[in-house]
Write a protein that holds these residues in place. Structure first.
Motif, PDB file in Angstrom:
ATOM      1  N   ARG A 169       0.916  -1.548  -0.319  1.00  0.00           N
ATOM      2  CA  ARG A 169      -0.317   0.296   0.381  1.00  0.00           C
ATOM      3  C   ARG A 169       0.896   1.431   0.037  1.00  0.00           C
ATOM      4  NH1 ARG A 169      -5.092  -0.661   0.226  1.00  0.00           N
ATOM      5  NH2 ARG A 169      -5.883  -2.847   1.391  1.00  0.00           N
ATOM      6  N   ARG A 170       2.079   1.709   0.503  1.00  0.00           N
ATOM      7  CA  ARG A 170       2.812   2.807   0.511  1.00  0.00           C
ATOM      8  C   ARG A 170       4.079   2.338  -0.322  1.00  0.00           C
ATOM      9  NH1 ARG A 170       6.080   2.399   4.268  1.00  0.00           N
ATOM     10  NH2 ARG A 170       6.339   4.323   5.781  1.00  0.00           N
ATOM     11  N   LYS A 171       3.782   1.581  -1.545  1.00  0.00           N
ATOM     12  CA  LYS A 171       5.049   1.539  -2.286  1.00  0.00           C
ATOM     13  C   LYS A 171       5.863   1.580  -2.037  1.00  0.00           C
ATOM     14  CE  LYS A 171       1.328   0.783  -4.855  1.00  0.00           C
ATOM     15  NZ  LYS A 171       0.939  -0.702  -5.353  1.00  0.00           N
ATOM     16  N   LYS A 172       6.973   1.419  -1.279  1.00  0.00           N
ATOM     17  CA  LYS A 172       7.842   1.658  -0.565  1.00  0.00           C
ATOM     18  C   LYS A 172       8.552   0.575   0.700  1.00  0.00           C
ATOM     19  CE  LYS A 172       7.850   5.605   3.095  1.00  0.00           C
ATOM     20  NZ  LYS A 172       8.035   6.832   3.260  1.00  0.00           N
ATOM     21  N   LYS A 173       9.532   0.266   0.844  1.00  0.00           N
ATOM     22  CA  LYS A 173      10.169  -0.913   1.550  1.00  0.00           C
ATOM     23  C   LYS A 173      10.234  -0.958   2.920  1.00  0.00           C
ATOM     24  CE  LYS A 173      14.339  -4.067   2.772  1.00  0.00           C
ATOM     25  NZ  LYS A 173      15.028  -4.013   1.708  1.00  0.00           N
ATOM     26  N   ILE A 174       9.853  -1.234   3.821  1.00  0.00           N
ATOM     27  CA  ILE A 174       9.991  -0.265   4.624  1.00  0.00           C
ATOM     28  C   ILE A 174      11.963  -0.806   5.739  1.00  0.00           C
ATOM     29  CG2 ILE A 174       9.144  -0.534   7.518  1.00  0.00           C
ATOM     30  CD1 ILE A 174       6.767  -1.765   6.205  1.00  0.00           C
ATOM     31  N   THR A 175      11.921   0.023   6.192  1.00  0.00           N
ATOM     32  CA  THR A 175      13.522  -0.130   6.571  1.00  0.00           C
ATOM     33  C   THR A 175      14.077  -0.409   8.043  1.00  0.00           C
ATOM     34  OG1 THR A 175      13.234   2.360   7.327  1.00  0.00           O
ATOM     35  CG2 THR A 175      14.009   1.790   5.304  1.00  0.00           C
ATOM     36  N   ASN A 176      14.992  -0.712   8.089  1.00  0.00           N
ATOM     37  CA  ASN A 176      14.930  -1.627  10.194  1.00  0.00           C
ATOM     38  C   ASN A 176      14.957  -0.590  10.851  1.00  0.00           C
ATOM     39  OD1 ASN A 176      15.891  -3.826   7.647  1.00  0.00           O
ATOM     40  ND2 ASN A 176      18.036  -3.427   7.788  1.00  0.00           N
ATOM     41  N   ALA A 177      15.418   0.745  10.563  1.00  0.00           N
ATOM     42  CA  ALA A 177      15.109   1.797  11.406  1.00  0.00           C
ATOM     43  C   ALA A 177      13.405   2.035  11.840  1.00  0.00           C
ATOM     44  CB  ALA A 177      15.880   3.099  11.058  1.00  0.00           C
ATOM     45  N   VAL A 178      12.839   1.882  10.916  1.00  0.00           N
ATOM     46  CA  VAL A 178      11.295   2.568  10.935  1.00  0.00           C
ATOM     47  C   VAL A 178      10.626   0.757  12.103  1.00  0.00           C
ATOM     48  CG1 VAL A 178       9.326   2.521  10.252  1.00  0.00           C
ATOM     49  CG2 VAL A 178      11.019   3.984   9.223  1.00  0.00           C
ATOM     50  N   GLU A 179      11.296  -0.288  10.988  1.00  0.00           N
ATOM     51  CA  GLU A 179      10.649  -1.061  11.951  1.00  0.00           C
ATOM     52  C   GLU A 179      10.714  -1.733  13.396  1.00  0.00           C
ATOM     53  OE1 GLU A 179      10.513  -6.361  10.801  1.00  0.00           O
ATOM     54  OE2 GLU A 179      11.622  -5.138   8.878  1.00  0.00           O
ATOM     55  N   SER A 180      12.037  -1.419  13.822  1.00  0.00           N
ATOM     56  CA  SER A 180      12.824  -1.582  14.673  1.00  0.00           C
ATOM     57  C   SER A 180      12.216   0.022  15.826  1.00  0.00           C
ATOM     58  CB  SER A 180      14.726  -1.481  15.148  1.00  0.00           C
ATOM     59  OG  SER A 180      14.574  -0.421  14.930  1.00  0.00           O
ATOM     60  N   SER A 181      12.008   0.616  15.700  1.00  0.00           N
ATOM     61  CA  SER A 181      11.095   2.036  16.661  1.00  0.00           C
ATOM     62  C   SER A 181       9.526   1.311  16.590  1.00  0.00           C
ATOM     63  CB  SER A 181      11.336   2.925  15.559  1.00  0.00           C
ATOM     64  OG  SER A 181      10.110   3.147  15.171  1.00  0.00           O
ATOM     65  N   PHE A 182       8.756   2.648  17.171  1.00  0.00           N
ATOM     66  CA  PHE A 182       7.885   2.173  17.660  1.00  0.00           C
ATOM     67  C   PHE A 182       6.340   3.040  16.271  1.00  0.00           C
ATOM     68  CE2 PHE A 182       8.671   2.204  21.948  1.00  0.00           C
ATOM     69  CZ  PHE A 182       7.820   1.241  22.841  1.00  0.00           C
ATOM     70  N   LYS A 183       7.110   3.225  15.159  1.00  0.00           N
ATOM     71  CA  LYS A 183       6.471   4.392  14.423  1.00  0.00           C
ATOM     72  C   LYS A 183       6.048   2.982  13.591  1.00  0.00           C
ATOM     73  CE  LYS A 183       7.493   7.526  10.177  1.00  0.00           C
ATOM     74  NZ  LYS A 183       8.209   8.088   9.189  1.00  0.00           N
ATOM     75  N   TYR A 184       7.109   1.411  13.431  1.00  0.00           N
ATOM     76  CA  TYR A 184       6.315   0.525  13.025  1.00  0.00           C
ATOM     77  C   TYR A 184       5.003  -0.159  13.003  1.00  0.00           C
ATOM     78  CZ  TYR A 184       6.435  -4.252  11.414  1.00  0.00           C
ATOM     79  OH  TYR A 184       6.593  -5.067   9.880  1.00  0.00           O
TER      80      TYR A 184
END
Length: 463
Positions: free
Chosen positions: A202-217
């Protein structure tokens, strides 16, 4: 060439284990402590007496099924009765090598960027040698097989073999009921992976490791779930169908467990009065102490950053200190087994350290440091993994009144596997510590005996 090194290391591991196994068996040929329940029960199963059960046994009979399935065909082929003390203990001896292999494969999957084979091999050896796990290689306890089945479940989960993982998970629960917590953990990870794929699409972009390990995920996953719920019923049904196709095996395991608990009216099979559920929060602190001892080469390099973190987030650590003090002074518990059995190391640790008001207060900063280091080892994982891990630790340890190091084995392996393989000196000292403790424990078990006034049998020290 790499496989050659693995087989060499596995051969050395097995040779060491056989030597120590021989020493333990030569000193203690009769069933010892929990073996007095496990071994007679398994022998009954070997004789086909499946309708008889010792009410003192608290775990389901997974270990006995595995033993019967292996030993009875071998007995038929060799003409020997292998369903005996030696044969049953030998089951764990062989499974310990399987654990070494499973940890090796899991480490390679979790750390694909580690190109040095020696790092992977040393990490696998160190974890397979974890003293409270490794010592029970030489006795007929549930821990070795139980840990093996959890590791197998995890490996198959990482390899995206959900049905096989669920089967291994089911067997792990049948061996030790609390393993259902880790099956639920793997189930959650599998479900989140689908939501992650949906979010990426849906976002048409990869989820970075930094995002995935934060509450933003969490926001990203919530966005994906919200958008999905706005779709038509076909789209929603298609997504649920794909998820269920992947996790249905885990669901069956969970439902089977709930049916068992409802029927049994407890998670414990027998002797329910001695294993009632309670709230014992210091168990988390004891686990932190346990982890900081066995993983000290990895933790010691974090001392400076720990003090920096304390200075930066003073109030956070003041609150943590206060909670630890409250837990230690108002929630410390001593199970009757802990106080009565002087064969276990925990008896002396409690008597000489943890039960002393002044001494146990001095250990509190160590507890906090241990918790900090465990979190630091998993901080690169997704925030879902981090939250779920700590949730599993709470569910696994806090309801236990008894201080028992064997309860810490799987929680320890689960965080230690995530830690990036360290430098050579760290892995070397971790290995030397494990070897020294294991050899000392076996020597103590073999050479140091004492007697109880109400028993003619020699007593020995044990984890």
């Amino acid at each position: 060439m790499k496989h050659k090194y693995f087989f060499v290391c596995a051969g050395l591991f097995f040779s060491l284990s056989v030597g120590l196994f021989t020493l333990v068996y030569s000193a203690q040929t009769k069933p010892f402590i929990d073996e007095i329940f496990h071994i007679p029960q398994t022998i009954k199963y070997c004789r086909g007496q499946f309708d008889e059960w010792d009410p003192k046994i608290t775990t389901l009979p997974g270990l006995y099924f595995v033993s019967v399935g292996v030993l009875m065909p071998l007995s038929a082929v060799t003409g020997l009765d292998l369903c005996c003390v030696f044969g049953l203990r030998a089951i764990n001896l062989v499974v310990s090598v399987v654990n070494f292999y499973l940890i090796y494969k899991i480490t390679k999957l979790l750390h694909p960027n580690v190109t040095e084979e020696w790092k992977v091999l040393m990490t696998a050896a160190n974890l397979a040698l974890l003293p409270p796990l490794y010592f029970f290689t030489f006795l007929y306890y549930t821990d070795t097989v139980s840990t093996c089945l959890v590791l197998l479940c995890y490996l198959l989960h990482l390899r995206k073999r959900p049905w096989l993982s669920a089967i291994a998970g089911f067997m792990s629960v049948v061996t030790r009921q609390t393993n259902i917590i880790w099956v639920a953990f793997f189930t959650l990870e599998a479900i989140v992976e689908f939501l992650k794929d949906e979010a990426v699409w849906r976002r048409k972009k990869k989820i970075t490791n930094a995002v995935e390990s934060s509450f933003k995920y969490l926001q990203v996953l919530n966005f994906a779930a919200s958008e999905l719920m706005r779709q038509d019923s076909y789209r929603i049904g298609h997504f649920i169908g794909r998820v269920l196709a992947d996790v249905i095996g885990y669901v069956f395991v969970g439902l089977s467990f709930l049916i068992f608990v409802a029927y049994n009216r407890s998670i414990v099979v027998g002797d329910k009065s001695a294993h009632s559920v309670t709230l014992h929060f210091p168990q988390l602190l004891y686990f932190a102490l346990f982890a900081s001892i066995f993983a000290w080469p990895l933790f010691i390099v974090k001392v400076r950053q720990f003090f920096q973190a304390v200075l930066i987030r003073r109030m956070y650590y003041v609150v943590a200190l206060g909670l630890c003090v409250l837990a230690i002074h108002f929630n410390s518990m001593a199970h009757p087994y802990l106080l009565a059995d002087n064969r276990h190391y925990t008896f002396y640790i409690w008597k000489r350290l943890l039960s002393k008001d002044k001494l146990r207060d001095l250990v509190i900063p160590w507890y906090i440091f241990g918790l900090y280091c465990i979190q630091d080892c998993i901080k690169h994982k997704s925030i879902i993994f981090q939250i779920a891990y700590w949730g599993c630790i709470v569910l696994n340890l806090v309801p236990q009144k008894l201080l028992e190091f064997r309860y810490f084995i799987v929680p320890y392996l689960m965080f230690r596997l995530q830690a990036k393989p360290g430098l050579f000196w760290q892995l070397l000292f971790e290995m030397l510590l494990a070897l020294a403790i294991n050899i000392a424990t076996v020597v103590l078990f073999v050479t140091k005996t004492f007697y109880w006034t109400d028993s003619a049998e020699p007593q020995r020290f044990i984890w």
